[in-house]
Design an enzyme around this catalytic site. Structure first.
Site, PDB file in Angstrom:
ATOM      1  N   GLU A 176      -7.832  23.669  19.187  1.00 29.34           N
ATOM      2  CA  GLU A 176      -7.082  22.563  19.784  1.00 29.34           C
ATOM      3  C   GLU A 176      -7.393  22.722  21.057  1.00 29.34           C
ATOM      4  OE1 GLU A 176      -3.084  22.051  19.254  1.00 29.34           O
ATOM      5  OE2 GLU A 176      -3.237  22.044  17.074  1.00 29.34           O
ATOM      6  N   GLU A 371      -4.462  22.673  10.146  1.00 30.31           N
ATOM      7  CA  GLU A 371      -2.869  22.930  10.496  1.00 30.31           C
ATOM      8  C   GLU A 371      -2.186  21.578   9.791  1.00 30.31           C
ATOM      9  OE1 GLU A 371      -1.422  23.863  14.255  1.00 30.31           O
ATOM     10  OE2 GLU A 371      -2.779  25.360  14.477  1.00 30.31           O
TER      11      GLU A 371
END
Ligand code: IFM
Length: 466
Positions: A176, A371
């Site tokens: 991320e 995720e």
């Protein structure tokens, strides 16, 4: 033909492809603890969490889920779940305490033991090199807005690859990078807590460069069988209406939220509209010749982290904003419907949309959901059980969305549930529980929640019952 066509269907069961990877995910600072052991030095998150007012209740990752000392117990939990893969991150300040120079033997030994034990348990190690814990020394020298940090990262990648490259099945360079750049240097709600539009764009570029340099370092050091990847938290952005203004708001978020990483990494270029949107902020002179070619070093798959979609309209966002160049054009709109304890909307359709978009935009790139999960107000009842029916429902709907995307032709190779354990949820401290295993932090006792039992059944069956 999709990956599912070759498989027999049994009744209403949504079966996943034979080689589908079933995993859980964690990150070093969120679970390890042992913050000052074996030579580990402070990261930006140690500093940030010690700064009054930054993290709820003044929580820190000093002890977290004490995984550093309970790693074998945690691998036993994974065996009970039956996962095929485990996604974890290495703490850079544990491996290379000052962010430069030689590795710390004891720090690396921890990851040697972890990967050895995973391999012995038949679980594929999926290692992320950067899940936000930049050594504080590198932040003091300028952090991600400084180009040098990218070169430091490549050096660290090489050290990690040398130590455990023979055991790691998949390497993820960054987790991320949007959060690292825009929450860390734009809105400042994440470490190091700086606020500045230019710095956030510089950070994003240097993270892309760092990714490409690390891919080169990894390729030179790991066996050809190891996969190299990148994980993005892509925004499933929707315009509130079809008006040109709302569509433009969505385009802007797509540019600074998604294509700022996708275009350099997969096309070796910056999105032209982003350069236009940010013209008042920067001329992008910090992008040097060859940087975008470096960022585009070929990778083997793309990881996607997805939790909820985003709806936008024309308007403006409160300052300090993480949306450089879009802040005066975009307003985020709350949508009705169920929400998690993070106050994030529950909408599995967004995951399906994202996967199909990537199917179309990046043909030939295997996708992995690295995720997905949800926080709820979990507690152990008097009989010691942790009932979490909302999480089970959330997970079921999102796995069904992944299955639907595969049926629709998206090449999705795996799913990693966030998270194995309750852990340190960044600025929320320990107030939010994402684990499928409950952690009683005072005693560190682990208890399977109902969702963990449910996930173990899904893995054993290779799919969902309709
Ligand atoms: O806990 C985080 C994780 O570290 C990165 N992705 C989102 C999760 C939930 O907020």
């Amino acid at each position: 033909m999709t990956a599912l066509d070759a498989r027999p269907r049994s009744g209403a069961t949504l079966r996943f492809p034979e080689r589908f990877r079933w995993g859980t995910a964690t990150a070093a600072y969120q679970i390890e603890g042992a913050a000052a052991e074996d030579g580990r030095t402070p990261s930006i998150w140690d500093t940030f969490s010690r700064t009054p007012g930054r993290v709820r209740n003044g929580d820190t990752g000093d002890i977290a889920a004490d995984h550093y000392h309970r790693m074998s117990e945690d691998i036993a939990l994974m065996r009970r779940l039956g996962v095929t893969d485990y996604r974890f991150s290495l703490a850079w300040p544990r491996v290379q305490p000052t962010g430069r120079g030689p590795a710390a033997r004891k720090g690396l030994d921890f990851y040697r033991r972890l990967t050895d034990e995973l391999c012995r348990a038949g679980i594929r190690p999926v290692a992320t090199l950067y899940h936000w814990d930049l050594p504080q020394e590198l932040e003091d020298a300028g952090g991600w807005p400084d180009r040098e940090t990218a070169y430091r990262f490549a050096e660290y990648a090489g050290l990690a690859a040398e130590a455990i490259g023979d055991r790691v099945a998949t390497w993820t360079t960054l987790n991320e990078p949007w959060c690292a750049a825009f929450l860390g240097y734009g809105s400042g709600v994440h470490a190091p807590g700086r606020t500045g539009a230019v710095d956030s764009l510089r950070a994003a570029h240097h993270l892309n460069l760092a990714h490409g340099l690390a891919v080169q370092a990894l390729r030179g050091a790991v066996p050809g069988t190891a996969e190299v990847s990148l994980t993005l938290n892509l925004h499933a952005v929707r315009a509130r209406t079809g008006t040109p203004q709302d569509l433009d708001a969505a385009r802007r978020i797509d540019a600074v939220g998604n294509r700022i990483f996708l275009d350099p990494v997969f096309r070796g270029r910056l999105p032209e509209d982003l350069v236009g949107d940010t013209a008042a902020v920067t001329d992008w002179a910090f992008v040097r010749d060859g940087d975008l070619r470096t960022a585009a070093a070929p990778i083997d798959s793309l990881g996607i982290n997805y939790y909820s979609p985003t709806t936008v309209t024309a308007g403006s966002s409160p300052a300090p904003s993480p949306w450089a160049g879009a802040e005066r054009h975009v307003r985020f709109v709350p949508v009705p419907g169920p929400r998690t304890a993070m106050d994030w909307p529950v909408d599995a359709g967004g995951l399906h949309e994202l996967l199909l978009r990537l199917r179309d935009d990046l043909p030939g790139v295997p996708l992995v959901v690295t995720e997905n999960g949800a926080a709820y107000e979990d507690y152990a009842d008097p009989s010691g059980q942790v009932r979490d029916p909302e999480r089970v429902e959330y997970l079921r709907a999102h796995l069904a969305a992944v299955h639907r995307a595969i049926e629709d032709g998206a090449d999705v190779r795996g799913y990693f549930l966030w998270s194995l354990l309750d852990n340190f949820e960044w600025a929320y401290g320990y107030s939010k529980r994402f684990g499928i295993v409950h952690v009683d932090f005072p005693t560190q006792r682990r208890t399977f929640k109902d969702s963990a039992h449910w996930y173990a059944e899904v893995i054993a069956r290779g799919g969902l019952t309709g």
